[in-house]
Design a protein around this motif. Sequence first.
Motif, PDB file in Angstrom:
ATOM      1  N   ILE A 280      -6.984  -2.710  -6.971  1.00 51.35           N
ATOM      2  CA  ILE A 280      -5.574  -2.999  -7.237  1.00 51.35           C
ATOM      3  C   ILE A 280      -4.687  -2.416  -6.148  1.00 51.35           C
ATOM      4  O   ILE A 280      -3.750  -3.078  -5.671  1.00 51.35           O
ATOM      5  CB  ILE A 280      -5.188  -2.450  -8.625  1.00 51.35           C
ATOM      6  CG1 ILE A 280      -5.834  -3.306  -9.720  1.00 51.35           C
ATOM      7  CG2 ILE A 280      -3.672  -2.423  -8.796  1.00 51.35           C
ATOM      8  CD1 ILE A 280      -5.714  -2.730 -11.103  1.00 51.35           C
ATOM      9  N   VAL A 281      -4.965  -1.190  -5.728  1.00 48.55           N
ATOM     10  CA  VAL A 281      -4.160  -0.571  -4.673  1.00 48.55           C
ATOM     11  C   VAL A 281      -4.271  -1.371  -3.381  1.00 48.55           C
ATOM     12  O   VAL A 281      -3.270  -1.601  -2.683  1.00 48.55           O
ATOM     13  CB  VAL A 281      -4.581   0.899  -4.456  1.00 48.55           C
ATOM     14  CG1 VAL A 281      -3.922   1.471  -3.202  1.00 48.55           C
ATOM     15  CG2 VAL A 281      -4.218   1.737  -5.681  1.00 48.55           C
ATOM     16  N   ALA A 282      -5.479  -1.819  -3.053  1.00 41.13           N
ATOM     17  CA  ALA A 282      -5.657  -2.627  -1.842  1.00 41.13           C
ATOM     18  C   ALA A 282      -4.841  -3.914  -1.921  1.00 41.13           C
ATOM     19  O   ALA A 282      -4.268  -4.375  -0.925  1.00 41.13           O
ATOM     20  CB  ALA A 282      -7.136  -2.943  -1.646  1.00 41.13           C
ATOM     21  N   GLU A 283      -4.763  -4.484  -3.097  1.00 37.37           N
ATOM     22  CA  GLU A 283      -4.026  -5.733  -3.278  1.00 37.37           C
ATOM     23  C   GLU A 283      -2.511  -5.526  -3.183  1.00 37.37           C
ATOM     24  O   GLU A 283      -1.786  -6.374  -2.631  1.00 37.37           O
ATOM     25  CB  GLU A 283      -4.377  -6.338  -4.636  1.00 37.37           C
ATOM     26  CG  GLU A 283      -3.684  -7.649  -4.951  1.00 37.37           C
ATOM     27  CD  GLU A 283      -4.116  -8.221  -6.302  1.00 37.37           C
ATOM     28  OE1 GLU A 283      -3.339  -9.018  -6.863  1.00 37.37           O
ATOM     29  OE2 GLU A 283      -5.208  -7.854  -6.792  1.00 37.37           O
ATOM     30  N   LEU A 284      -2.023  -4.403  -3.697  1.00 38.01           N
ATOM     31  CA  LEU A 284      -0.583  -4.186  -3.792  1.00 38.01           C
ATOM     32  C   LEU A 284       0.029  -3.462  -2.603  1.00 38.01           C
ATOM     33  O   LEU A 284       1.244  -3.517  -2.406  1.00 38.01           O
ATOM     34  CB  LEU A 284      -0.259  -3.385  -5.060  1.00 38.01           C
ATOM     35  CG  LEU A 284      -0.506  -4.085  -6.401  1.00 38.01           C
ATOM     36  CD1 LEU A 284      -0.129  -3.156  -7.547  1.00 38.01           C
ATOM     37  CD2 LEU A 284       0.286  -5.377  -6.490  1.00 38.01           C
ATOM     38  N   THR A 285      -0.783  -2.771  -1.832  1.00 35.18           N
ATOM     39  CA  THR A 285      -0.241  -1.988  -0.728  1.00 35.18           C
ATOM     40  C   THR A 285       0.557  -2.869   0.230  1.00 35.18           C
ATOM     41  O   THR A 285       0.115  -3.943   0.634  1.00 35.18           O
ATOM     42  CB  THR A 285      -1.378  -1.278   0.032  1.00 35.18           C
ATOM     43  OG1 THR A 285      -1.996  -0.340  -0.850  1.00 35.18           O
ATOM     44  CG2 THR A 285      -0.838  -0.523   1.246  1.00 35.18           C
ATOM     45  N   ASN A 286       1.744  -2.402   0.560  1.00 36.93           N
ATOM     46  CA  ASN A 286       2.664  -3.068   1.497  1.00 36.93           C
ATOM     47  C   ASN A 286       3.254  -4.366   0.961  1.00 36.93           C
ATOM     48  O   ASN A 286       3.809  -5.155   1.712  1.00 36.93           O
ATOM     49  CB  ASN A 286       1.992  -3.323   2.847  1.00 36.93           C
ATOM     50  CG  ASN A 286       1.651  -2.037   3.562  1.00 36.93           C
ATOM     51  OD1 ASN A 286       2.455  -1.090   3.549  1.00 36.93           O
ATOM     52  ND2 ASN A 286       0.472  -1.989   4.169  1.00 36.93           N
ATOM     53  N   ASP A 287       3.118  -4.578  -0.360  1.00 36.71           N
ATOM     54  CA  ASP A 287       3.755  -5.746  -0.967  1.00 36.71           C
ATOM     55  C   ASP A 287       4.927  -5.243  -1.811  1.00 36.71           C
ATOM     56  O   ASP A 287       4.800  -4.983  -3.008  1.00 36.71           O
ATOM     57  CB  ASP A 287       2.765  -6.518  -1.837  1.00 36.71           C
ATOM     58  CG  ASP A 287       3.354  -7.830  -2.349  1.00 36.71           C
ATOM     59  OD1 ASP A 287       4.574  -8.036  -2.174  1.00 36.71           O
ATOM     60  OD2 ASP A 287       2.597  -8.629  -2.909  1.00 36.71           O
ATOM     61  N   ALA A 288       6.062  -5.070  -1.175  1.00 32.42           N
ATOM     62  CA  ALA A 288       7.226  -4.478  -1.828  1.00 32.42           C
ATOM     63  C   ALA A 288       7.828  -5.392  -2.889  1.00 32.42           C
ATOM     64  O   ALA A 288       8.717  -4.975  -3.643  1.00 32.42           O
ATOM     65  CB  ALA A 288       8.283  -4.127  -0.789  1.00 32.42           C
ATOM     66  N   THR A 289       7.370  -6.626  -2.967  1.00 33.16           N
ATOM     67  CA  THR A 289       7.932  -7.553  -3.951  1.00 33.16           C
ATOM     68  C   THR A 289       7.396  -7.287  -5.353  1.00 33.16           C
ATOM     69  O   THR A 289       7.967  -7.767  -6.335  1.00 33.16           O
ATOM     70  CB  THR A 289       7.605  -9.007  -3.569  1.00 33.16           C
ATOM     71  OG1 THR A 289       6.177  -9.204  -3.598  1.00 33.16           O
ATOM     72  CG2 THR A 289       8.130  -9.318  -2.170  1.00 33.16           C
ATOM     73  N   VAL A 290       6.293  -6.542  -5.453  1.00 37.55           N
ATOM     74  CA  VAL A 290       5.693  -6.261  -6.764  1.00 37.55           C
ATOM     75  C   VAL A 290       6.256  -4.947  -7.288  1.00 37.55           C
ATOM     76  O   VAL A 290       5.992  -3.883  -6.735  1.00 37.55           O
ATOM     77  CB  VAL A 290       4.157  -6.184  -6.678  1.00 37.55           C
ATOM     78  CG1 VAL A 290       3.582  -5.939  -8.069  1.00 37.55           C
ATOM     79  CG2 VAL A 290       3.599  -7.460  -6.061  1.00 37.55           C
ATOM     80  N   GLU A 291       7.056  -5.045  -8.342  1.00 40.71           N
ATOM     81  CA  GLU A 291       7.661  -3.867  -8.934  1.00 40.71           C
ATOM     82  C   GLU A 291       7.099  -3.642 -10.332  1.00 40.71           C
ATOM     83  O   GLU A 291       6.839  -4.591 -11.070  1.00 40.71           O
ATOM     84  CB  GLU A 291       9.183  -4.011  -9.003  1.00 40.71           C
ATOM     85  CG  GLU A 291       9.842  -4.121  -7.633  1.00 40.71           C
ATOM     86  CD  GLU A 291      11.345  -4.225  -7.736  1.00 40.71           C
ATOM     87  OE1 GLU A 291      11.859  -4.302  -8.886  1.00 40.71           O
ATOM     88  OE2 GLU A 291      12.013  -4.231  -6.692  1.00 40.71           O
ATOM     89  N   GLY A 292       6.911  -2.374 -10.656  1.00 41.22           N
ATOM     90  CA  GLY A 292       6.332  -2.045 -11.952  1.00 41.22           C
ATOM     91  C   GLY A 292       7.365  -2.008 -13.067  1.00 41.22           C
ATOM     92  O   GLY A 292       8.575  -1.913 -12.838  1.00 41.22           O
ATOM     93  N   ASP A 293       6.871  -2.084 -14.287  1.00 43.48           N
ATOM     94  CA  ASP A 293       7.698  -2.008 -15.484  1.00 43.48           C
ATOM     95  C   ASP A 293       8.117  -0.554 -15.699  1.00 43.48           C
ATOM     96  O   ASP A 293       7.280   0.317 -15.925  1.00 43.48           O
ATOM     97  CB  ASP A 293       6.893  -2.520 -16.682  1.00 43.48           C
ATOM     98  CG  ASP A 293       7.682  -2.501 -17.972  1.00 43.48           C
ATOM     99  OD1 ASP A 293       8.839  -2.028 -17.965  1.00 43.48           O
ATOM    100  OD2 ASP A 293       7.138  -2.943 -19.008  1.00 43.48           O
ATOM    101  N   ARG A 294       9.410  -0.268 -15.642  1.00 42.21           N
ATOM    102  CA  ARG A 294       9.915   1.089 -15.789  1.00 42.21           C
ATOM    103  C   ARG A 294      10.408   1.377 -17.209  1.00 42.21           C
ATOM    104  O   ARG A 294      11.018   2.413 -17.477  1.00 42.21           O
ATOM    105  CB  ARG A 294      11.033   1.363 -14.788  1.00 42.21           C
ATOM    106  CG  ARG A 294      10.615   1.127 -13.331  1.00 42.21           C
ATOM    107  CD  ARG A 294      11.660   1.668 -12.368  1.00 42.21           C
ATOM    108  NE  ARG A 294      11.746   3.113 -12.398  1.00 42.21           N
ATOM    109  CZ  ARG A 294      10.944   3.928 -11.705  1.00 42.21           C
ATOM    110  NH1 ARG A 294       9.975   3.425 -10.940  1.00 42.21           N
ATOM    111  NH2 ARG A 294      11.094   5.243 -11.796  1.00 42.21           N
TER     112      ARG A 294
END
Length: 416
Positions: A394-408
């Motif tokens: 998951i980290v490899a997939e999301l790294t440097n993809d600033a468009t993916v924001e988590g549920d806060r």
Amino acid sequence: MTMPEVGTTPESVLKQLEAVRKHDVKWQEGRSFSLAYSAGDEAVGLAKEAYAKFSSENMLNLDAFPSLRQLQTDVLSIVSGLLGGDDQTVGVFTSGGTESILTAVHGAKNWGLDKGKTQPTLVLPSTAHAAFSKACAYFDVTPIRVPVGTDYRADVQALDAAITDQTIMVVGSAPAYPQGIIDPIGEISNIALAHGILFHVDACMGFTLPWLEQLGELDQVWNFAAPGVTSMSCDLHKFGYAAKGSSVLLHRNKALRKHQFFTTNDWLGGMYGSPALLGTRSGGGLASTWAMLHHFGAEGYRRITADALSARRRIQAGIESIGGLTIRGAPQATLVAFGATDPTALDIYAVGDMLWKRHGWYVDRQTPPDSLHCTVNAVHRNTANEFVSDLRAIVAELTNDATVEGDRTRAYGTIE
């Protein structure tokens, strides 16, 4: 939903209940790093059976249920011995860490009022559990939270400086929930003695510590061995693997415990007394705790604590091997928190979302700084490696993809 006009069979009711929980986290399978604990199917089954046997017995009146008095005496004696208590140590069985903490603060306020502290304050590190803030809100005590050091340990000098003539109690954690780090209990003990105030050690996450100590993993004082410690809380429904509703609050002696009691005859029902917050209390949690202590014994707890420690180390090593992640502090027990090395490159909450939605891993969220938190227990001996593998992908997939924001919006505790 409205009340059904005609009842159904027990089999039908149980089938409906089973259907209701089909979307719950699979904690029995080691998919949850929060809220639920398992040392295997045999232990879970025994904990439930013992609870069921005493679920209708009422701890409100131990004269009517001398069995519960005996079980409580046994549990308090065993836990006191494990926490460094002696033959003067006394306590009460409670419904959980929150009740233990609230009761401790309530007793401390009464102790302070007896000494003329009319504007009581509670001094505690920023890592101390939220239940202390809840207690202060309930009992009109002013909390003074002190920032911790860069290592997330309580800053003893800062605690000392925050103590005034109105301070009733100082708090330390063994370990603190957020990063799994034990505060310098011996040093805090010294300042409590110097100021003549109470000192509560929250070991609600700390039932692993006696066994880690016996395994040679601890080299610091953390319990009643520190002479300034006046009370301790310790949950058994966590790393004691008892059913939910199982905790103890211990005091160094009876003179300190008396301040937590409530009694009244100011009504038409006669004398009423309660040692903690709740009145009616099921005997189920107490029986479950007694059963677990005797089922595992010292050897069993050393074994399953070693299992949890091994799992935490594998998870920690895995996190440390994943680029873009960092461990928060240096965990000493079986808790671990981690976050993004660069939050602008990776939203750690988005990682948490994908762990849950894609793989069914449930982890808590913390801030500041943004972190994910794993409460690692015995069941994770079987799933630690799989968790690290899924996390890495998951980290490899999301790294440097600033468009993916988590549920806060998700939180440790829920209000609905």
